[in-house]
Design a protein around this motif. Sequence first.
Motif, PDB file in Angstrom:
ATOM      1  N   ASP A 131       0.879  -1.226  -0.308  1.00  0.00           N
ATOM      2  CA  ASP A 131       0.420   0.016  -0.003  1.00  0.00           C
ATOM      3  C   ASP A 131       1.132   1.452   0.007  1.00  0.00           C
ATOM      4  O   ASP A 131       0.525   1.962   0.352  1.00  0.00           O
ATOM      5  CB  ASP A 131      -1.458  -0.049   1.130  1.00  0.00           C
ATOM      6  N   SER A 132       1.749   0.580  -0.010  1.00  0.00           N
ATOM      7  CA  SER A 132       2.953   2.499  -0.548  1.00  0.00           C
ATOM      8  C   SER A 132       2.715   3.227  -1.965  1.00  0.00           C
ATOM      9  O   SER A 132       2.141   1.848  -2.686  1.00  0.00           O
ATOM     10  CB  SER A 132       4.604   2.277  -0.298  1.00  0.00           C
ATOM     11  N   PRO A 133       2.973   4.237  -1.854  1.00  0.00           N
ATOM     12  CA  PRO A 133       3.251   5.053  -2.853  1.00  0.00           C
ATOM     13  C   PRO A 133       4.093   4.272  -3.573  1.00  0.00           C
ATOM     14  O   PRO A 133       5.535   4.139  -3.736  1.00  0.00           O
ATOM     15  CB  PRO A 133       3.110   7.151  -2.531  1.00  0.00           C
ATOM     16  N   MET A 140       2.766   9.327  -9.236  1.00  0.00           N
ATOM     17  CA  MET A 140       3.055   9.184  -8.684  1.00  0.00           C
ATOM     18  C   MET A 140       1.719   8.195  -8.000  1.00  0.00           C
ATOM     19  O   MET A 140       0.597   8.857  -8.289  1.00  0.00           O
ATOM     20  CB  MET A 140       3.300  10.107  -7.358  1.00  0.00           C
ATOM     21  N   ASP A 142      -1.339   6.423  -5.491  1.00  0.00           N
ATOM     22  CA  ASP A 142      -1.010   5.768  -4.139  1.00  0.00           C
ATOM     23  C   ASP A 142      -2.141   5.101  -3.910  1.00  0.00           C
ATOM     24  O   ASP A 142      -3.402   5.480  -3.641  1.00  0.00           O
ATOM     25  CB  ASP A 142      -1.282   6.869  -3.582  1.00  0.00           C
ATOM     26  N   ASP A 144      -3.274   3.345  -1.048  1.00  0.00           N
ATOM     27  CA  ASP A 144      -3.762   3.620  -0.061  1.00  0.00           C
ATOM     28  C   ASP A 144      -4.694   4.400  -0.120  1.00  0.00           C
ATOM     29  O   ASP A 144      -5.901   5.132  -0.015  1.00  0.00           O
ATOM     30  CB  ASP A 144      -3.343   4.264   0.721  1.00  0.00           C
ATOM     31  N   ARG A 145      -4.804   5.914  -0.983  1.00  0.00           N
ATOM     32  CA  ARG A 145      -5.760   7.048  -1.153  1.00  0.00           C
ATOM     33  C   ARG A 145      -6.073   7.293  -2.684  1.00  0.00           C
ATOM     34  O   ARG A 145      -7.398   7.628  -2.747  1.00  0.00           O
ATOM     35  CB  ARG A 145      -4.656   8.566  -1.024  1.00  0.00           C
TER      36      ARG A 145
END
Length: 231
Positions: A131-133, A140, A142, A144-145
């Motif tokens: 879940d890291s960018p 990029m 992301d 998670d977002r």
Amino acid sequence: MDQRSNVLIVEDDAGIRQSLFETLTALRFVVGEADNGEEALMRLRMIDYDAVLLDINMPGMGGIETCRRIHHSYPHIPIIMLTVRDEEDDKVEALDAGADDYVTKPFQIRELTARLRSIIRRSKTSGVPSDSPIVVGSLMLDPDRRRVEKMGQEVHLTPKEFEMLRYLMEHAGRPVPHSRLLIAIWGLQYGNEREYLRVLINQLRKKIEDDPAHPTYILTDSYIGYRFREA
């Protein structure tokens, strides 16, 4: 990357094996040799290797079966298959068997060593949480977002576009066969609907590439699938 990485060459042609041994040793790799799949598996039980160069056409246990067994027993060790030019079915079968990449014969040694260093580097940094960018060039993503940015500006993607881009970026630098990509995005009942991929890839290229007609991020591996550019 540690310049003294251990590489196992699995090749039944003594001339090619010797040439690779001498060249890679001169480039500061520590090189092991095996002339068949059975010997390769034996050496892997005794020595920790950082990568395997595996010929696809060998007597006895063939390259595909050897690849499958290595991947099953040592999933952390990246494998580059050495294949004969234009045998596209073999390349797809090798990737499905667990190979991380392939190089076609005759090959340039600079290409081969670049691929080697690349997969070893990736294998040593693969512990990054999923879940890291992910950053590749000016892009990029992301997870998670569920946000994608290019040069700091948000890129609006549909859910399928986002999942496609995420999968490709997570496998940056590696060829992803059409069937694997279809299954990853649409599910197990898919695998042959390549027109789905073409449409989605074209949509993505229009949104993330400076020139969609000449992409620099999502590259086409002819007859195989797609390869996101190296991170």
